[in-house]
Each structure stands twice: as structure tokens, then as C-alpha cells.
Design a protein around this motif. Structure first.
Motif, PDB file in Angstrom:
ATOM      1  N   LEU A 270      26.549 -59.031 101.281  1.00 44.21           N
ATOM      2  CA  LEU A 270      26.759 -57.612 101.561  1.00 44.21           C
ATOM      3  C   LEU A 270      28.216 -57.255 101.837  1.00 44.21           C
ATOM      4  N   SER A 271      29.135 -58.222 101.772  1.00 44.46           N
ATOM      5  CA  SER A 271      30.524 -57.918 102.119  1.00 44.46           C
ATOM      6  C   SER A 271      31.143 -56.887 101.185  1.00 44.46           C
ATOM      7  N   ASP A 272      30.597 -56.745  99.964  1.00 45.12           N
ATOM      8  CA  ASP A 272      31.147 -55.753  99.030  1.00 45.12           C
ATOM      9  C   ASP A 272      30.961 -54.327  99.552  1.00 45.12           C
ATOM     10  N   LEU A 273      29.995 -54.116 100.442  1.00 45.63           N
ATOM     11  CA  LEU A 273      29.805 -52.770 101.006  1.00 45.63           C
ATOM     12  C   LEU A 273      31.019 -52.308 101.792  1.00 45.63           C
ATOM     13  N   VAL A 274      31.766 -53.261 102.361  1.00 47.03           N
ATOM     14  CA  VAL A 274      32.962 -52.902 103.134  1.00 47.03           C
ATOM     15  C   VAL A 274      34.233 -53.357 102.427  1.00 47.03           C
ATOM     16  N   GLY A 275      34.156 -53.601 101.122  1.00 45.29           N
ATOM     17  CA  GLY A 275      35.335 -53.929 100.333  1.00 45.29           C
ATOM     18  C   GLY A 275      35.443 -55.368  99.902  1.00 45.29           C
ATOM     19  N   GLY A 276      34.658 -56.275 100.515  1.00 47.90           N
ATOM     20  CA  GLY A 276      34.739 -57.681 100.156  1.00 47.90           C
ATOM     21  C   GLY A 276      36.023 -58.322 100.670  1.00 47.90           C
TER      22      GLY A 276
END
Length: 584
Positions: A270-276
């Protein structure tokens, strides 16, 4: 774990009282849920007191049914649940979906099944669904901005309830075209007619949970929404679909698994939700300007959600207005600066703005190879540096040679302890029950208190003390020692309590023992070495001489220096042998 000496700081910014939100109105249709339960369970829940704040009813085969409330559970009678009871409940419900969830038509209640290996239902969790009108007042101003909003929090904190009310306000009050992606029919209830709690928002149901990302894209392509509301983004495909929707200019309002923003950064799914995040190698000049090592972690892209809300309780939310800036701070090892919003008992909404960020210290020019003593974790002279906990060193205890200080302290501590009262601890970010269990299991003379004014020391979980600046200020004013631990495991708690007890006994020891250097304090030694490398040797190009340590700890420091690809040498004789770290 690291003992923190917190410098005095300006007092926390005052709370700002915002206009009172409208009175909250709750609709739960609880009678509809009780009608499907066994008769003897209905009788136990007939009184208004039994229904007040009811969260869920648990029916397990062969066990007494249980009603759960915030912070407690209550057994319902003495009769265990039989297969006939479970079958009667199943006959009153609709079919279960692929996620083992069913509902009651035109209500928000959710019934989840537990099955055995043959697929037969052996347990039911009947969760009460409530439509709470007025909860959106906590973030009402954020909806006007049109930025995507992400809600995070532990289970049961009210994420879905807030999501439902946000969908209604966006559709009815802000007149947006809202589509709700309702995978388990938890937002808009069971049946084909959505519950009135979502207002004029439209609802798209999902045939199987693994198809949620496809329905998200379908909603954008077929129904021209201005806002899409999603509950529980939990897979990489759903995170990618969310980014695709955001890049098409559609506002997203969603929930995700995780208690806080730092959890999403560590979650590779889920890190892509905050930019990765990505690993970046800096040049020499840039690393010197940033005062960091050459390989650092940076945000890979713009966050899918511009605003994030951490729901710590139903009445206390932390708002990150700029997720990109918060992620950058976390990746640099700095504390985030969220905006705190609390709903008082009188219905008044209180807003605490984050304090202004202190300007970074000016970079100093390279003056030559002079040895520079630094401060922090036992280093001599200079300005104190922010301590960062390190993992436990992997040295087997059986091979560790006790230091001279430990040999002297052992008889003195045991003799002095009986004359001292129990150590009173105030926990921050730790469950009091867990800390009490650690005290009982360790047999140490300590007790848990609720307020710092009653305490002899403060024990905090890493990152939690910064979220409560008022308590931090009170601890500073009282001059209490503060110990920060990296996890709430019993092992860490035992070591922390033991360390605080030893610290309290130090004034009772002979002066020779107090002056003895902590040669085998591996935690302080590794922290000292890391700070020296990352804040002096690498950015300034100066050598640093560390404190005298034992042979075992000095070898651990040499291994740490080798990871940075730097040179080091041993200077001094006997007990004064110490390590000097040189720039590359």
C-alpha cells in the motif's frame, strides 16, 4: 531503547475552539438485528442498558454467546450455542458472499461467518451497523478542498461510519456526483436499495472481493463520478486502480489498513498510496548539504491521497494536510507535524495547530582533519543530538563478560532496593494492562500510575510522546526521566523497567561506581558511533574519536563503521582504548 533527555521547548500551541458542529444523531435499526438472533439471546439484550454502545454479538458453537462493548465483553446467559441455533440464524439471513459476509436488507448490520474445514458455519459475528449523522464535522472543511482523503485507524474506531457520512455530505450538501464502491455492502447496507445514510450517492456492488479494483475503474469509465468512495483498500491492484482514478481528476475518499501514516510507508503493498519509497544514492556535495549518508530513502512519486487522517479514537483525529511533506519528514527520520482535532464532551471541536518547524542548523565548512567531539548518547561536549533507537545487538548473553561496574553494582543494588518504594511509571502509547503484566512477570518493584504528577519516570513507545506535547511539557516541568523503547514486547518492557530502577539506585552507590565508564553498554556505543558517522564524519569530512569501550563493544563499533565503508583505528591503552573513525 534509548534514554531521552528532552530539552526545554516552547509550550504547545493553544487549542482553538471551532464553531460547534451539529448534534450527532444515531440510527442503528438494532431491532432488525436482534430479530435474527436466538430467542434466549434476544431476552438478554432486551433492556436499553444492554443495547447501549453494543458493538457486536458473537455466537460460537458450544460456547455461551457474548456481547461486546467498548473495552469490555459480557456473557449472555448460561446456555451454549447449538447447531440448531446457528442454522435458525442462517435461515433468517441472505446468502453469504465470497468474503463470508451477509447482511440484513435495508440495514447496515453485518454478519460474518466462521467455517470449519468442510465449509459448515460454526461461528457468527453479528456486528451492529450505525448511521451517525454529524461525525463529518471533524473534517468538514477538508471536503471543500476537493483533494483526495485517506482515513486510517484500528478496527472499530469508526472508519466506515465516517466514510458513510462523508459520502452523504458530498452528495447532498456539496452536490457532487458520488459513487460508492461497496464491496461487502457495509457502507450502504444489504439489498439492492442503498441505505438512506449515504444520501443521494449512488452505490455499486462488487460480485467478489477480488474484483473491487475492476469495479473502481468501471465506475470512472461508465458513470462520470466526481467523487469515488471506497472502503478498505488492501491489495496492490486496488492501490494501482486508486492512482489511476486520481490521475483522471476524480476525488477519492477511502480507508486503508494501518493505524498511522508510518504503517503505510512500511507496507510494500500500500505504500504507493502515499507516493511509495525508493533508495537513492546522493552525490558527495548533496550528502554533505543534507548532512546524511550517501544512500537514503526518498518518496518515489506524488501521493495518491493529498490529505490523510489518523483516527486514534472516535473523538480524536490527527490530520496530515500535506501527505507528501509528512512522508518526506518520516523518511528523513524526523517526527511528523499533524494537526490535532478533538471533539469535547460539550460538542465543541478543538483544533491544535502543529508548532512551527525549527530552522535547520547552518552547515559548517570543512576546516581540516581536526578531531571533533560531538554530543548525544554519552558523547562529550557539543549540542545534544536527537536519539534514535537501535536494534538489540546479537551477542549471546552467555559470552558477555560483565563489566567492572556491573560487578560492583550487583550487591549494592540488591541491598539498596528494599529501602526504596516501588518505582511509579507513567505509560505513553503503551497499554497499562501490558505494562502491569510486565511488572508482575518480572517481579520488579514498580507500579503503573495514570498521570505524570504521580510518577517517578515516564516510559514511552517510540513516536508516541511527540503526539502528546502537553504530557511531554508536564514531564519536562517535573524533571522526570523519560525512557523510549522501540516496541511493547515483554522483553523490551522488562529491560526498560530494570534500567529505570538501576538509574534510580545510582545516587545510592559509591562515587567510584558512579564514575565507572559504561564499557559494555552496547546500545549507547552503537548509537554514539552511528551519530558520529552520519552527522560529522560523512557530511563534514572530519574524524571523530569515540569514548573508551570494552573489546567486545569496540568490535561491534568496527563492524558498524565497515558498513559505511569508512576507516577506523584503535588508540589508547588498557581501559582507555577507544576507536577513531576517519572519513573516506
Amino acid at each position: 531503547m534509548v534514554m531521552v533527555a528532552i530539552p526545554l521547548r516552547p509550550p504547545a500551541p493553544p487549542l482553538v475552539a471551532l464553531p460547534s458542529p451539529p448534534t450527532q444523531r444515531i440510527t442503528d435499526d438494532l431491532d432488525r438485528l436482534l430479530e435474527v438472533l436466538p430467542i434466549h439471546v434476544q431476552r438478554q439484550l432486551a433492556s436499553p442498558e444492554a443495547r447501549e454502545e453494543l458493538l457486536e454479538v458473537v455466537l460460537d458453537l458450544g460456547r455461551v454467546p457474548e456481547a461486546r462493548y467498548p473495552g469490555r465483553a459480557l456473557a449472555l446467559g448460561e446456555l451454549p450455542i447449538t447447531r440448531a441455533d446457528l442454522q435458525a440464524v442462517l435461515e433468517r439471513l441472505g446468502p453469504f458472499g465470497g468474503d463470508n459476509r451477509a447482511g440484513i436488507e435495508c440495514t447496515l448490520h453485518r454478519i460474518s461467518a466462521i467455517r470449519n474445514r468442510t465449509g459448515e458455519v460454526v461461528g457468527l459475528t453479528c456486528r451492529v451497523g450505525r448511521a451517525v449523522f454529524g461525525t463529518v464535522a471533524m473534517v468538514r472543511d477538508l471536503l471543500d478542498s476537493g483533494c483526495s482523503l485517506l482515513l486510517m485507524g484500528r478496527p472499530g474506531v469508526g472508519k466506515t461510519t465516517a466514510l458513510r457520512e462523508i459520502a452523504r455530505v458530498l452528495a447532498d450538501e456539496l452536490l457532487r456526483r458520488v459513487v460508492v464502491i461497496d464491496t461487502s455492502n457495509e457502507i450502504a447496507g444489504d439489498g439492492d436499495i442503498p441505505h438512506p445514510a449515504i444520501g443521494r450517492a449512488r452505490r455499486m456492488q462488487v460480485a467478489r472481493p477480488e474484483l473491487q479494483h475492476q469495479v473502481m475503474i468501471e465506475a470512472v469509465e461508465n458513470h462520470m463520478p466526481e467523487v469515488i468512495v471506497i472502503d478498505e483498500i488492501g491489495t496492490e491492484l486496488e492501490a494501482q486502480a486508486a492512482r489511476t482514478i486520481a490521475e483522471r481528476g476524480v476525488m477519492l475518499v477511502a480507508t486503508a489498513h494501518g493505524n498511522e501514516l508510518a504503517n503505510l510507508i512500511k507496507n510494500p503493498t500500500l505504500s504507493d498510496l502515499v507516493g511509495g519509497i525508493q533508495s537513492v544514492t546522493l552525490g558527495d556535495e548533496e550528502a554533505r548539504r543534507r548532512r546524511t549518508q550517501k544512500t537514503v530513502l526518498e518518496r518515489a512519486a506524488e501521493p495518491t491521497f493529498a490529505i490523510a487522517v489518523e483516527m486514534h479514537s472516535r473523538h480524536r483525529w490527527l490530520v496530515h494536510r500535506e501527505v507528501a511533506g509528512t512522508v518526506d519528514l518520516l523518511l528523513r527520520g524526523q517526527s511528523p507535524r499533524p494537526e490535532s482535532r478533538e471533539l469535547g464532551s460539550d460538542g465543541q471541536l478543538l483544533l491544535r495547530q502543529p508548532p512551527p518547524m525549527a530552522p535547520p542548523p547552518p552547515a559548517r565548512p570543512m576546516d581540516g582533519p581536526a578531531v571533533t567531539p560531538i554530543a548525544g548518547s554519552g558523547l562529550r561536549g557539543g549540542r545534544p543530538l536527537a536519539p534514535v533507537p537501535l536494534p538489540d545487538p546479537f551477542a549471546p548473553p552467555s559470552f558477555a563478560t560483565p563489566s567492572r561496574e556491573q560487578e560492583l553494582m550487583a550487591p549494592q543494588t540488591s541491598a539498596a532496593s528494599p529501602s526504596l518504594p516501588p518505582l511509579r511509571l507513567c505509560a505513553v502509547g503503551l497499554l497499562p494492562q501490558l505494562l502491569q503484566e510486565a511488572v508482575r512477570s518480572s517481579g520488579l518493584a514498580a507500579e503503573v500510575v495514570a498521570e505524570p504528577e504521580q510518577a517517578d519516570a515516564v516510559l514511552s513507545l517510540r513516536g508516541e510522546l511527540g503526539r502528546d506535547p502537553e504530557l511531554r511539557r508536564r514531564a519536562q516541568a517535573l524533571g522526570l526521566p523519560i525512557l523510549v523503547i522501540k516496541s511493547d514486547s515483554l522483553h523490551q518492557l522488562h529491560r526498560a523497567i530494570q534500567r529505570l530502577l538501576e538509574r534510580r539506585c545510582e545516587p545510592l552507590l559509591p562515587e567510584a561506581v558512579q564514575a565507572a565508564p559504561r564499557l559494555d553498554d552496547a546500545h549507547a556505543a552503537l548509537e554514539e558511533c552511528r551519530l558520529a558517522v552520519e552527522q560529522v564524519v560523512v557530511p563534514q569530512g572530519r574524524p571523530v574519536e569515540l569514548l573508551p569501550r570494552s573489546d567486545r563493544v569496540r568490535r561491534m563499533q568496527e563492524d558498524l563503521v565497515s558498513h559505511y565503508r569508512l576507516r577506523c583505528a584503535v588508540f589508547g591503552r588498557g581501559a582507555q582504548q577507544r576507536l577513531r573513525v576517519f572519513p573516506a
